[in-house]
Design a protein around this motif. Structure first.
Motif, PDB file in Angstrom:
ATOM      1  N   VAL A 128      35.562  31.359  36.108  1.00 58.82           N
ATOM      2  CA  VAL A 128      35.104  31.803  34.999  1.00 58.82           C
ATOM      3  C   VAL A 128      34.662  30.186  34.568  1.00 58.82           C
ATOM      4  O   VAL A 128      34.950  28.894  34.697  1.00 58.82           O
ATOM      5  CB  VAL A 128      36.109  31.608  33.703  1.00 58.82           C
ATOM      6  CG1 VAL A 128      35.156  31.511  32.089  1.00 58.82           C
ATOM      7  CG2 VAL A 128      37.321  32.794  34.016  1.00 58.82           C
ATOM      8  N   LEU A 129      33.051  30.159  34.643  1.00 58.46           N
ATOM      9  CA  LEU A 129      32.041  28.940  34.690  1.00 58.46           C
ATOM     10  C   LEU A 129      32.173  28.810  32.846  1.00 58.46           C
ATOM     11  O   LEU A 129      32.964  29.027  31.752  1.00 58.46           O
ATOM     12  CB  LEU A 129      30.701  29.289  34.483  1.00 58.46           C
ATOM     13  CG  LEU A 129      30.301  29.852  35.843  1.00 58.46           C
ATOM     14  CD1 LEU A 129      28.317  30.184  35.701  1.00 58.46           C
ATOM     15  CD2 LEU A 129      30.634  28.441  36.669  1.00 58.46           C
ATOM     16  N   SER A 130      31.942  27.453  32.518  1.00 54.75           N
ATOM     17  CA  SER A 130      31.868  26.821  31.020  1.00 54.75           C
ATOM     18  C   SER A 130      31.061  27.539  30.053  1.00 54.75           C
ATOM     19  O   SER A 130      31.315  27.938  29.048  1.00 54.75           O
ATOM     20  CB  SER A 130      30.675  25.539  31.044  1.00 54.75           C
ATOM     21  OG  SER A 130      30.106  24.823  31.834  1.00 54.75           O
ATOM     22  N   SER A 131      30.689  28.299  30.480  1.00 60.55           N
ATOM     23  CA  SER A 131      29.004  29.120  30.052  1.00 60.55           C
ATOM     24  C   SER A 131      30.269  30.254  29.348  1.00 60.55           C
ATOM     25  O   SER A 131      30.102  31.479  28.983  1.00 60.55           O
ATOM     26  CB  SER A 131      28.159  29.432  30.569  1.00 60.55           C
ATOM     27  OG  SER A 131      28.326  30.294  32.006  1.00 60.55           O
ATOM     28  N   GLY A 132      31.524  30.503  30.371  1.00 59.40           N
ATOM     29  CA  GLY A 132      31.946  32.379  29.568  1.00 59.40           C
ATOM     30  C   GLY A 132      31.793  33.340  30.715  1.00 59.40           C
ATOM     31  O   GLY A 132      32.140  34.099  30.804  1.00 59.40           O
ATOM     32  N   VAL A 133      30.540  32.635  32.064  1.00 61.21           N
ATOM     33  CA  VAL A 133      30.526  34.235  33.101  1.00 61.21           C
ATOM     34  C   VAL A 133      31.441  33.875  33.991  1.00 61.21           C
ATOM     35  O   VAL A 133      32.530  32.933  34.321  1.00 61.21           O
ATOM     36  CB  VAL A 133      29.256  33.423  34.236  1.00 61.21           C
ATOM     37  CG1 VAL A 133      29.181  34.371  35.181  1.00 61.21           C
ATOM     38  CG2 VAL A 133      27.912  33.156  32.622  1.00 61.21           C
ATOM     39  N   LYS A 134      32.089  35.158  34.289  1.00 63.11           N
ATOM     40  CA  LYS A 134      32.823  35.601  35.354  1.00 63.11           C
ATOM     41  C   LYS A 134      32.483  36.000  36.543  1.00 63.11           C
ATOM     42  O   LYS A 134      31.387  36.356  36.758  1.00 63.11           O
ATOM     43  CB  LYS A 134      33.568  36.478  34.794  1.00 63.11           C
ATOM     44  CG  LYS A 134      34.758  36.161  33.438  1.00 63.11           C
ATOM     45  CD  LYS A 134      35.379  37.058  32.810  1.00 63.11           C
ATOM     46  CE  LYS A 134      36.062  36.598  31.585  1.00 63.11           C
ATOM     47  NZ  LYS A 134      36.852  38.227  30.793  1.00 63.11           N
ATOM     48  N   LEU A 135      33.057  34.919  37.963  1.00 62.04           N
ATOM     49  CA  LEU A 135      33.307  34.978  38.798  1.00 62.04           C
ATOM     50  C   LEU A 135      34.331  35.543  39.943  1.00 62.04           C
ATOM     51  O   LEU A 135      35.171  34.541  39.392  1.00 62.04           O
ATOM     52  CB  LEU A 135      32.250  33.320  39.550  1.00 62.04           C
ATOM     53  CG  LEU A 135      30.925  32.983  38.965  1.00 62.04           C
ATOM     54  CD1 LEU A 135      30.778  31.698  39.144  1.00 62.04           C
ATOM     55  CD2 LEU A 135      29.966  33.581  38.841  1.00 62.04           C
ATOM     56  N   GLU A 167      31.055  44.137  34.687  1.00 58.86           N
ATOM     57  CA  GLU A 167      29.806  43.850  33.752  1.00 58.86           C
ATOM     58  C   GLU A 167      29.085  42.959  32.498  1.00 58.86           C
ATOM     59  O   GLU A 167      27.797  42.763  32.383  1.00 58.86           O
ATOM     60  CB  GLU A 167      29.445  45.344  33.026  1.00 58.86           C
ATOM     61  CG  GLU A 167      30.654  46.597  34.149  1.00 58.86           C
ATOM     62  CD  GLU A 167      30.262  47.881  33.546  1.00 58.86           C
ATOM     63  OE1 GLU A 167      29.532  47.724  32.579  1.00 58.86           O
ATOM     64  OE2 GLU A 167      30.584  48.923  33.589  1.00 58.86           O
ATOM     65  N   GLU A 168      30.032  42.121  32.175  1.00 59.57           N
ATOM     66  CA  GLU A 168      29.072  41.200  30.819  1.00 59.57           C
ATOM     67  C   GLU A 168      28.559  40.173  31.883  1.00 59.57           C
ATOM     68  O   GLU A 168      27.448  39.811  30.954  1.00 59.57           O
ATOM     69  CB  GLU A 168      30.390  41.354  29.597  1.00 59.57           C
ATOM     70  CG  GLU A 168      30.618  42.551  29.203  1.00 59.57           C
ATOM     71  CD  GLU A 168      31.724  42.911  29.330  1.00 59.57           C
ATOM     72  OE1 GLU A 168      32.269  42.471  30.716  1.00 59.57           O
ATOM     73  OE2 GLU A 168      32.519  44.201  28.527  1.00 59.57           O
ATOM     74  N   SER A 169      29.620  39.503  32.616  1.00 57.16           N
ATOM     75  CA  SER A 169      28.582  38.688  33.787  1.00 57.16           C
ATOM     76  C   SER A 169      27.779  39.036  34.359  1.00 57.16           C
ATOM     77  O   SER A 169      27.136  38.316  34.450  1.00 57.16           O
ATOM     78  CB  SER A 169      30.259  38.055  34.118  1.00 57.16           C
ATOM     79  OG  SER A 169      30.485  37.517  33.557  1.00 57.16           O
ATOM     80  N   ALA A 205      17.023  24.863  34.784  1.00 56.90           N
ATOM     81  CA  ALA A 205      17.659  23.414  33.761  1.00 56.90           C
ATOM     82  C   ALA A 205      18.755  24.174  33.550  1.00 56.90           C
ATOM     83  O   ALA A 205      20.375  23.408  33.522  1.00 56.90           O
ATOM     84  CB  ALA A 205      17.043  23.170  32.485  1.00 56.90           C
ATOM     85  N   GLU A 206      18.930  25.274  33.092  1.00 55.95           N
ATOM     86  CA  GLU A 206      20.307  26.127  32.737  1.00 55.95           C
ATOM     87  C   GLU A 206      21.418  26.472  33.619  1.00 55.95           C
ATOM     88  O   GLU A 206      22.082  26.108  33.706  1.00 55.95           O
ATOM     89  CB  GLU A 206      20.118  27.158  32.148  1.00 55.95           C
ATOM     90  CG  GLU A 206      20.929  28.305  31.425  1.00 55.95           C
ATOM     91  CD  GLU A 206      21.106  29.433  31.229  1.00 55.95           C
ATOM     92  OE1 GLU A 206      21.978  30.403  31.229  1.00 55.95           O
ATOM     93  OE2 GLU A 206      19.859  29.843  31.294  1.00 55.95           O
ATOM     94  N   LEU A 207      21.131  26.533  35.115  1.00 57.34           N
ATOM     95  CA  LEU A 207      21.712  26.927  36.004  1.00 57.34           C
ATOM     96  C   LEU A 207      21.615  25.112  37.178  1.00 57.34           C
ATOM     97  O   LEU A 207      23.248  25.312  37.001  1.00 57.34           O
ATOM     98  CB  LEU A 207      20.378  27.672  37.236  1.00 57.34           C
ATOM     99  CG  LEU A 207      20.525  28.968  36.689  1.00 57.34           C
ATOM    100  CD1 LEU A 207      19.574  29.629  38.156  1.00 57.34           C
ATOM    101  CD2 LEU A 207      22.012  29.893  36.825  1.00 57.34           C
ATOM    102  N   GLU A 208      21.162  23.963  37.066  1.00 63.46           N
ATOM    103  CA  GLU A 208      20.996  22.966  37.356  1.00 63.46           C
ATOM    104  C   GLU A 208      22.557  22.751  36.563  1.00 63.46           C
ATOM    105  O   GLU A 208      23.439  21.924  37.526  1.00 63.46           O
ATOM    106  CB  GLU A 208      20.500  22.070  37.597  1.00 63.46           C
ATOM    107  CG  GLU A 208      19.085  22.233  38.564  1.00 63.46           C
ATOM    108  CD  GLU A 208      17.983  21.355  38.390  1.00 63.46           C
ATOM    109  OE1 GLU A 208      17.529  21.257  39.176  1.00 63.46           O
ATOM    110  OE2 GLU A 208      17.691  20.860  37.256  1.00 63.46           O
ATOM    111  N   ALA A 209      23.463  22.610  35.450  1.00 63.83           N
ATOM    112  CA  ALA A 209      23.732  22.119  34.859  1.00 63.83           C
ATOM    113  C   ALA A 209      25.039  22.810  35.202  1.00 63.83           C
ATOM    114  O   ALA A 209      26.248  22.357  34.929  1.00 63.83           O
ATOM    115  CB  ALA A 209      23.560  22.292  32.960  1.00 63.83           C
TER     116      ALA A 209
END
Length: 269
Positions: A77-84, A104-106, A57-61
């Motif tokens: 940057v995803l809406s969750s704050g994860v940097k790609l 490293e945080e992501s 569910a988290e990933l599908e969103a």
């Protein structure tokens, strides 16, 4: 040199012993052998596993956000704050994008997913390791077409020191699946299923299936395996193709350019 069929025969030797039927993977493994057989797929070192509903569910969103992340070398940057960070291999005959952790945080976020999925425990009976089965890298993989088969092994190793997970996150994930070769030399197609992930290691010959979609399918992809550095040149050759930052078996981090400098000539990069 042993063929896949030779390896399968060895894996099946002693099939009647219940201890060799590992659950929940449903694979046949003879203790001490560096490979296992999936009798349903007639293939070595591959099995399907469930994806926990809360993780799915988290990933599908988040998955729809990744469809627009197509620029080679792009930072997002995803809406969750994860940097790609995006890599698009030029020699692949598809529009595939590998969106990996940019810092490293992501990476820690992907590592949390890895822990929640329990993948280390699933493959631990097959992976030579000392303390833990480590995550090397995590990705969102997106693609909408594949023009030709590119049959390959993710891991060119003699034992199961590394594995890949691919799990669909969008409804069209099963519409552009996988083509693989059985131990009998037959070529088959395999569709990804929602709520399931495919885990595969060395000796599994496969490719993205040929086809095209109206919009990008999105997958979670994880690379993980041994915590021993012995064959890191060969293991890292797969992951270093696809991301700028990767964790080494000993737990330390290394940038792609540094990996190339240290290992590129001895690995299969």
């Amino acid at each position: 040199m042993q063929t896949p069929l030779d390896q399968a025969d060895r894996a099946c030797n002693g099939y009647g012993q219940a201890s060799m039927l590992i659950q929940p993977q449903g694979v046949i493994h003879k203790p001490g052998e560096p490979f296992f057989l999936n009798p349903a797929l007639l293939a070595l070192n591959v099995f399907e596993t469930g994806i926990a509903p809360d993780v799915l569910a988290e990933l599908e969103a988040l998955a729809p956000e990744t469809r627009a992340m197509e620029e080679l070398g792009g930072r997002y940057v995803l809406s969750s704050g994860v940097k790609l960070s995006n890599d698009r291999p030029r020699h692949w005959r598809s529009d595939i994008c590998w969106l990996s952790h940019a810092d490293e945080e992501s990476f820690a976020w992907f590592d949390g997913l890895y822990a929640r999925l329990g993948l280390a425990e699933l493959v631990a009976p097959f992976v030579p390791h000392d303390r833990e089965v480590r995550l090397y890298a995590g990705f969102f993989v997106t693609r909408s077409r594949c023009d030709a088969l590119d049959m390959h092994y993710d891991w060119t190793l003699e034992s199961n020191e590394a594995f890949t997970l691919m799990a669909p996150l969008t409804a069209n994930g099963g519409d552009l699946g996988m083509t693989y070769d059985t131990v009998m030399g037959e070529r088959r197609d395999l569709a990804y299923r929602r709520g399931k992930g495919l885990v595969f290691g060395p000796s599994f010959l496969h490719s993205t299936a040929v086809g095209a979609l109206d919009e990008r399918a999105v997958f979670l992809c994880l690379n993980f395996g041994t915590d021993r550095m012995d064959n890191w040149a060969r293991i890292g050759a797969t992951t270093a193709r696809q991301c700028e930052l990767l964790r080494q078996p000993d737990g330390s981090f290394i940038r792609q350019e540094e990996w190339r400098r240290l290992y590129g000539r001895t690995g299969a990069y």
